[in-house]
Scaffold this active site. Structure first.
Site, PDB file in Angstrom:
ATOM      1  N   LYS A 108      42.063  35.174  38.513  1.00  0.00           N
ATOM      2  CA  LYS A 108      42.071  36.187  38.454  1.00  0.00           C
ATOM      3  C   LYS A 108      41.379  36.835  39.854  1.00  0.00           C
ATOM      4  O   LYS A 108      40.748  35.857  40.147  1.00  0.00           O
ATOM      5  CB  LYS A 108      40.637  36.630  37.129  1.00  0.00           C
ATOM      6  CG  LYS A 108      40.534  37.879  37.063  1.00  0.00           C
ATOM      7  CD  LYS A 108      41.769  38.285  36.346  1.00  0.00           C
ATOM      8  CE  LYS A 108      40.745  39.706  35.162  1.00  0.00           C
ATOM      9  NZ  LYS A 108      42.593  39.657  34.270  1.00  0.00           N
TER      10      LYS A 108
HETATM   11  P1  NAD Z   1      43.061  51.339  33.835  1.00  0.00           P
HETATM   12  O1  NAD Z   1      42.332  51.305  35.307  1.00  0.00           O
HETATM   13  O2  NAD Z   1      44.768  52.367  33.894  1.00  0.00           O
HETATM   14  O3  NAD Z   1      41.864  52.203  32.734  1.00  0.00           O
HETATM   15  C1  NAD Z   1      40.930  51.529  32.538  1.00  0.00           C
HETATM   16  C2  NAD Z   1      40.534  52.939  31.572  1.00  0.00           C
HETATM   17  O4  NAD Z   1      39.225  52.412  31.095  1.00  0.00           O
HETATM   18  C3  NAD Z   1      40.588  54.096  32.214  1.00  0.00           C
HETATM   19  O5  NAD Z   1      40.574  55.219  30.956  1.00  0.00           O
HETATM   20  C4  NAD Z   1      38.946  54.352  31.992  1.00  0.00           C
HETATM   21  O6  NAD Z   1      38.644  55.358  32.332  1.00  0.00           O
HETATM   22  C5  NAD Z   1      38.323  53.715  31.095  1.00  0.00           C
HETATM   23  N1  NAD Z   1      36.966  53.197  32.163  1.00  0.00           N
HETATM   24  C6  NAD Z   1      35.999  53.034  33.332  1.00  0.00           C
HETATM   25  N2  NAD Z   1      35.284  52.184  33.549  1.00  0.00           N
HETATM   26  C7  NAD Z   1      34.790  53.271  31.315  1.00  0.00           C
HETATM   27  C8  NAD Z   1      33.250  53.199  30.672  1.00  0.00           C
HETATM   28  N3  NAD Z   1      32.068  52.691  31.521  1.00  0.00           N
HETATM   29  N4  NAD Z   1      33.765  53.129  29.825  1.00  0.00           N
HETATM   30  C9  NAD Z   1      34.082  54.030  29.036  1.00  0.00           C
HETATM   31  N5  NAD Z   1      35.072  53.557  29.724  1.00  0.00           N
HETATM   32  C10 NAD Z   1      35.905  53.391  31.057  1.00  0.00           C
HETATM   33  O7  NAD Z   1      42.750  49.362  33.031  1.00  0.00           O
HETATM   34  P2  NAD Z   1      43.798  48.986  32.000  1.00  0.00           P
HETATM   35  O8  NAD Z   1      45.444  48.222  33.085  1.00  0.00           O
HETATM   36  O9  NAD Z   1      44.239  49.367  30.819  1.00  0.00           O
HETATM   37  O10 NAD Z   1      42.548  47.690  31.817  1.00  0.00           O
HETATM   38  C11 NAD Z   1      41.483  47.948  30.531  1.00  0.00           C
HETATM   39  C12 NAD Z   1      41.558  46.690  29.929  1.00  0.00           C
HETATM   40  O11 NAD Z   1      42.245  46.107  29.762  1.00  0.00           O
HETATM   41  C13 NAD Z   1      40.596  45.808  31.139  1.00  0.00           C
HETATM   42  O12 NAD Z   1      39.339  44.811  30.406  1.00  0.00           O
HETATM   43  C14 NAD Z   1      41.748  44.800  31.689  1.00  0.00           C
HETATM   44  O13 NAD Z   1      40.811  43.982  32.597  1.00  0.00           O
HETATM   45  C15 NAD Z   1      42.279  44.677  30.367  1.00  0.00           C
HETATM   46  N6  NAD Z   1      43.783  43.745  30.771  1.00  0.00           N
HETATM   47  C16 NAD Z   1      44.671  44.335  31.112  1.00  0.00           C
HETATM   48  C17 NAD Z   1      46.057  44.273  31.067  1.00  0.00           C
HETATM   49  C18 NAD Z   1      46.900  44.820  31.776  1.00  0.00           C
HETATM   50  O14 NAD Z   1      47.802  44.787  31.817  1.00  0.00           O
HETATM   51  N7  NAD Z   1      46.448  46.462  31.869  1.00  0.00           N
HETATM   52  C19 NAD Z   1      46.471  43.301  30.619  1.00  0.00           C
HETATM   53  C20 NAD Z   1      45.012  42.670  30.002  1.00  0.00           C
HETATM   54  C21 NAD Z   1      43.971  43.015  29.203  1.00  0.00           C
END
Ligand code: NAD
Length: 415
Positions: free
Chosen positions: A100
């Site tokens: 990561k």
């Molecule tokens: P993203 O940047 O597309 O979206 C993040 C979301 O979280 C946004 O809606 C934002 O407004 C919200 N957010 C940020 N800070 C916040 C807070 N303090 N309180 C409430 N909401 C908040 O990110 P993503 O790719 O959707 O990832 C989201 C989670 O999923 C992360 O933990 C990431 O590690 C995990 N994840 C993502 C993937 C992927 O394929 N993108 C895969 C596995 C895990």
């Protein structure tokens, strides 16, 4: 954060009586990289950020893991999330290890050109330690297909044409059909399996969702398509609720334009953090880590939590929820759909071959349901919760691979 992931590791390691020597082998990261990125901003001022990459373990294959652009990004976050990737790739049984990384920048305050320059500099500084058979980054919070395209381009300048160096690329640039929605789709399968364990089904189930980015929005859409009711969504700005179920398509359009769900006219507004204790059958944290902690866990009203985000539940909260009888599907299982389709994308790149969307989705469903089934089996056999079972399964798989690749003096029992 690293402390929390180690806590869960040791909890599972205790269940199988894992020797201290093997714990140390499995917990120690292979490589920790920190780079300084100094680039000119559009106005001629200097931007100075720090980038991180932690390669935790490559016993089962090249390291694999997302890149996060966020001001809170640091070595501890990278190490903890790399750790989780090692266990996650083992649980869905894809031939990768865990990594990561990220940069401590805030893309919302940067122009597209600034973002590109910072990304290219990061790749320039890391080019010797990434690659299709070494370490393959992917999108995470605040990074997307555009960022992956820049990474591929910059790396290819150094190593020659290398689409397999990153996943989550644009479709027209060797990306895979179905990758963008893969994590959300996997979350939906995890929810279906959890509901099956509790004698329910998605249709008619009410869901509260924190985070409406890549993962949250696709999960919401797919759950709504199957008759689930998304009754509340909260993000970093605010939240919106509708007892009858939010119109997810309209909410996606609003959030794409305004970069938040706040202000959406199809429901009532509320303060973002209230989402954790929202009255719904299911809570899906899909934002950042530590969203559910000892201050709000006792007030959680959902009976099922699907951890779409990485590390959304602190160990203290986990214990409280466990005592309340809440079924938690842990991150390393629930959000593994993303890395699964990343594996499909990488495999297509290496073979110079393209899969149809149907094939991607059919295989993803197979991988997710098989992983859930294996974790469920360990949970029953060892009489532990799903998180502990997921860690047990992962420790066994990574441990066997690691120990086959080196000699140790004693016989190690991983059962
Ligand atoms: P993203 O940047 O597309 O979206 C993040 C979301 O979280 C946004 O809606 C934002 O407004 C919200 N957010 C940020 N800070 C916040 C807070 N303090 N309180 C409430 N909401 C908040 O990110 P993503 O790719 O959707 O990832 C989201 C989670 O999923 C992360 O933990 C990431 O590690 C995990 N994840 C993502 C993937 C992927 O394929 N993108 C895969 C596995 C895990």
């Amino acid at each position: 954060m690293l402390e929390a992931s180690h806590h869960y590791f040791h909890q599972a390691a205790d269940v199988i009586g894992l020797a201290p020597k093997v714990r140390e082998i499995l917990l120690t990261p292979n490589r920790v990289i920190k780079v300084e990125i100094v680039e000119e901003a559009d106005d001629g001022q200097l931007m100075h950020y720090t980038g991180f990459r932690v390669q935790h373990n490559n016993a089962r294959g090249p390291c694999k893991g997302g890149l996060r652009y966020h001001p809170t990004m640091d070595e501890d976050h990278a190490a903890a999330l790399a750790n989780l990737m090692t266990w996650k790739t083992a649980i869905v049984d894809v031939p990768f290890g865990g990594a990561k990384g990220g940069i401590d920048c805030d893309p919302s305050q940067m122009s597209r050109f600034e973002l590109e320059r910072v990304t290219r500099r990061f790749v320039e500084q890391c080019k010797e330690i990434i690659g299709p058979t070494i370490d393959i980054p992917a999108p995470d919070v605040n990074t997307n297909a555009d960022v992956m395209a820049w990474i591929m381009d910059e790396y290819s300048r150094h190593a020659g044409f290398s689409p397999g160096v990153v996943t989550g690329k644009p479709l027209h640039l060797f990306g895979s059909d179905g990758r963008e929605e893969a994590t959300g789709r996997g979350v939906m399968y995890a929810l279906e399996e959890a509901l099956r364990d509790r004698g329910g089904e998605i249709s008619g189930t009410t869901v509260a969702l924190q985070g409406f980015g890549n993962v949250g929005s696709h999960a919401a859409r797919l759950i709504a398509e199957r008759g689930g009711k998304i009754v509340a969504v909260g993000d970093h700005v605010g939240g919106v609720s509708n007892e009858a179920g939010l119109d997810v398509t309209a909410l996606v359009a609003w959030a794409t334009e305004h970069r938040t769900v706040a202000g959406f006219a199809g429901g009532d507004a509320f303060e973002g953090p209230e989402i954790i204790t929202w009255p719904a059958d299911v809570l899906i944290p899909a934002a950042l880590e530590d969203a559910i902690d000892e201050n709000n866990a006792a007030d959680v009203r959902a009976q099922i939590i699907i951890e779409a985000a990485n590390a959304p539940t602190t160990p203290e909260a986990n214990a409280i929820l466990h005592d309340k009888g809440v079924l938690i599907v842990p991150d390393i299982l629930a959000n593994a759909g993303g890395v699964t389709v990343s594996y499909f994308e990488w495999a297509q790149n290496i073979q110079q071959f393209r899969w149809e969307l149907d094939r991607v989705n059919t295989e993803l469903e197979k991988y997710m349901r098989r992983a859930y089934g294996s974790v469920r089996e360990v949970a029953r056999e060892k009489n532990v919760d799903l998180r502990t079972a997921a860690f047990v399964l992962a420790i066994q798989r990574v441990g066997r691979a690691a120990l086959s690749r080196r000699s140790v003096h004693e016989t190690i029992d991983l059962s």
